[in-house]
Design a protein around this motif. Sequence first.
Motif, PDB file in Angstrom:
ATOM      1  N   GLN A 173       0.834  -1.202   0.000  1.00  0.00           N
ATOM      2  CA  GLN A 173       0.000   0.000   0.000  1.00  0.00           C
ATOM      3  C   GLN A 173       0.870   1.254   0.000  1.00  0.00           C
ATOM      4  N   PHE A 174       1.894   1.262   0.831  1.00  0.00           N
ATOM      5  CA  PHE A 174       2.786   2.422   0.911  1.00  0.00           C
ATOM      6  C   PHE A 174       3.473   2.666  -0.422  1.00  0.00           C
ATOM      7  N   ARG A 175       3.933   1.583  -1.079  1.00  0.00           N
ATOM      8  CA  ARG A 175       4.637   1.727  -2.359  1.00  0.00           C
ATOM      9  C   ARG A 175       3.736   2.372  -3.405  1.00  0.00           C
ATOM     10  N   TRP A 176       2.476   1.960  -3.441  1.00  0.00           N
ATOM     11  CA  TRP A 176       1.553   2.534  -4.425  1.00  0.00           C
ATOM     12  C   TRP A 176       1.261   4.003  -4.117  1.00  0.00           C
ATOM     13  N   ILE A 177       1.082   4.325  -2.852  1.00  0.00           N
ATOM     14  CA  ILE A 177       0.824   5.718  -2.475  1.00  0.00           C
ATOM     15  C   ILE A 177       1.980   6.603  -2.923  1.00  0.00           C
ATOM     16  N   VAL A 178       3.199   6.177  -2.601  1.00  0.00           N
ATOM     17  CA  VAL A 178       4.377   6.972  -2.949  1.00  0.00           C
ATOM     18  C   VAL A 178       4.545   7.065  -4.461  1.00  0.00           C
ATOM     19  N   THR A 179       4.334   5.957  -5.170  1.00  0.00           N
ATOM     20  CA  THR A 179       4.505   5.965  -6.623  1.00  0.00           C
ATOM     21  C   THR A 179       3.541   6.928  -7.289  1.00  0.00           C
ATOM     22  N   ILE A 180       2.276   6.883  -6.910  1.00  0.00           N
ATOM     23  CA  ILE A 180       1.293   7.783  -7.515  1.00  0.00           C
ATOM     24  C   ILE A 180       1.598   9.229  -7.158  1.00  0.00           C
ATOM     25  N   LYS A 181       1.878   9.485  -5.903  1.00  0.00           N
ATOM     26  CA  LYS A 181       2.140  10.855  -5.465  1.00  0.00           C
ATOM     27  C   LYS A 181       3.367  11.444  -6.156  1.00  0.00           C
ATOM     28  N   GLU A 182       4.469  10.691  -6.196  1.00  0.00           N
ATOM     29  CA  GLU A 182       5.707  11.222  -6.758  1.00  0.00           C
ATOM     30  C   GLU A 182       5.631  11.373  -8.276  1.00  0.00           C
ATOM     31  N   ASN A 183       4.927  10.480  -8.953  1.00  0.00           N
ATOM     32  CA  ASN A 183       4.786  10.635 -10.402  1.00  0.00           C
ATOM     33  C   ASN A 183       3.908  11.831 -10.745  1.00  0.00           C
ATOM     34  N   LEU A 184       2.898  12.098  -9.948  1.00  0.00           N
ATOM     35  CA  LEU A 184       2.095  13.306 -10.156  1.00  0.00           C
ATOM     36  C   LEU A 184       2.935  14.553  -9.896  1.00  0.00           C
ATOM     37  N   GLU A 185       3.781  14.505  -8.877  1.00  0.00           N
ATOM     38  CA  GLU A 185       4.701  15.618  -8.622  1.00  0.00           C
ATOM     39  C   GLU A 185       5.590  15.852  -9.843  1.00  0.00           C
ATOM     40  N   LEU A 186       6.048  14.763 -10.447  1.00  0.00           N
ATOM     41  CA  LEU A 186       6.916  14.865 -11.612  1.00  0.00           C
ATOM     42  C   LEU A 186       6.180  15.495 -12.794  1.00  0.00           C
ATOM     43  N   ILE A 187       4.940  15.080 -13.020  1.00  0.00           N
ATOM     44  CA  ILE A 187       4.154  15.630 -14.124  1.00  0.00           C
ATOM     45  C   ILE A 187       4.008  17.143 -14.000  1.00  0.00           C
ATOM     46  N   TYR A 188       3.785  17.605 -12.772  1.00  0.00           N
ATOM     47  CA  TYR A 188       3.516  19.025 -12.551  1.00  0.00           C
ATOM     48  C   TYR A 188       4.709  19.769 -11.949  1.00  0.00           C
ATOM     49  N   ALA A 189       5.898  19.215 -12.122  1.00  0.00           N
ATOM     50  CA  ALA A 189       7.090  19.820 -11.520  1.00  0.00           C
ATOM     51  C   ALA A 189       7.316  21.252 -11.988  1.00  0.00           C
ATOM     52  N   GLN A 190       6.956  21.561 -13.231  1.00  0.00           N
ATOM     53  CA  GLN A 190       7.194  22.892 -13.779  1.00  0.00           C
ATOM     54  C   GLN A 190       5.978  23.815 -13.650  1.00  0.00           C
ATOM     55  N   ASN A 191       4.932  23.336 -13.029  1.00  0.00           N
ATOM     56  CA  ASN A 191       3.725  24.150 -12.840  1.00  0.00           C
ATOM     57  C   ASN A 191       3.636  24.551 -11.369  1.00  0.00           C
ATOM     58  N   PRO A 192       3.860  25.827 -11.049  1.00  0.00           N
ATOM     59  CA  PRO A 192       3.872  26.238  -9.645  1.00  0.00           C
ATOM     60  C   PRO A 192       2.492  26.257  -9.001  1.00  0.00           C
ATOM     61  N   ASP A 193       1.447  26.103  -9.810  1.00  0.00           N
ATOM     62  CA  ASP A 193       0.084  26.218  -9.295  1.00  0.00           C
ATOM     63  C   ASP A 193      -0.655  24.891  -9.278  1.00  0.00           C
TER      64      ASP A 193
END
Length: 231
Positions: free
Chosen positions: A29-49
Amino acid sequence: MIAQTPTEATANIIYPDRDGLPMSDNTKQFRWIVTIKENLELIYAQNPDVFVAGDLLWYPVEGNNTIRQAPDVMVALGRPKGDRGSYQQWREGGIAPQVVFEILSPGNRMGEMNRKLRFYEQYGVNEYYIYDPDRIDFAGWVSNGDRLESIEEPTNWTSPLLGIRFRLEAGELEIDRPDGQPFLSFVDVDLRRQAAEQRAETAEQRANDLQQQSARLAAKLRELGIDPENI
């Protein structure tokens, strides 16, 4: 005795940063939470909003610290990045997280998940996704007016707001970014980075070797009285 005004009463309310519950019940469960969260962070890394968070308490109603939920992952479009102790909606321009994810563990109960669905529906979530990594069961809901309605074919579905695609492949949920690249764990991302660096180093070494070979050949031709520039 001086009567306390509603404004003063509201100002004195404490909104705890923790609810005393663990972020996850097991490593999967923890691995999936982190994977989804961090990949979303990566997608929006250049969007400050775009604000992405994991296991962060969300308080939708000012003045009531008992109305709260901590989605495993949430995305608030139109809100700035930055650290927060909790997501207090009235301090966020009244913007609710538009997309939330829950990753199930064996300890989750259907009644609990139904309560979460009603909560997210009531307080303005536009997309709600649940994944059970043990049963490989994925479900989703999208807003239709003031209701969240179940997605008929969630296993081949693209999020209207995030542009990410969900699909079941080889007995597991796969998620693709809008550019078609798969969601990867931090370890896989770093392994790919190392492989790319190794390929670049190998290509550079080959280029250097060819350059040295060419220089040796030119020198040999000059020894023989041949101008390599005229060949």
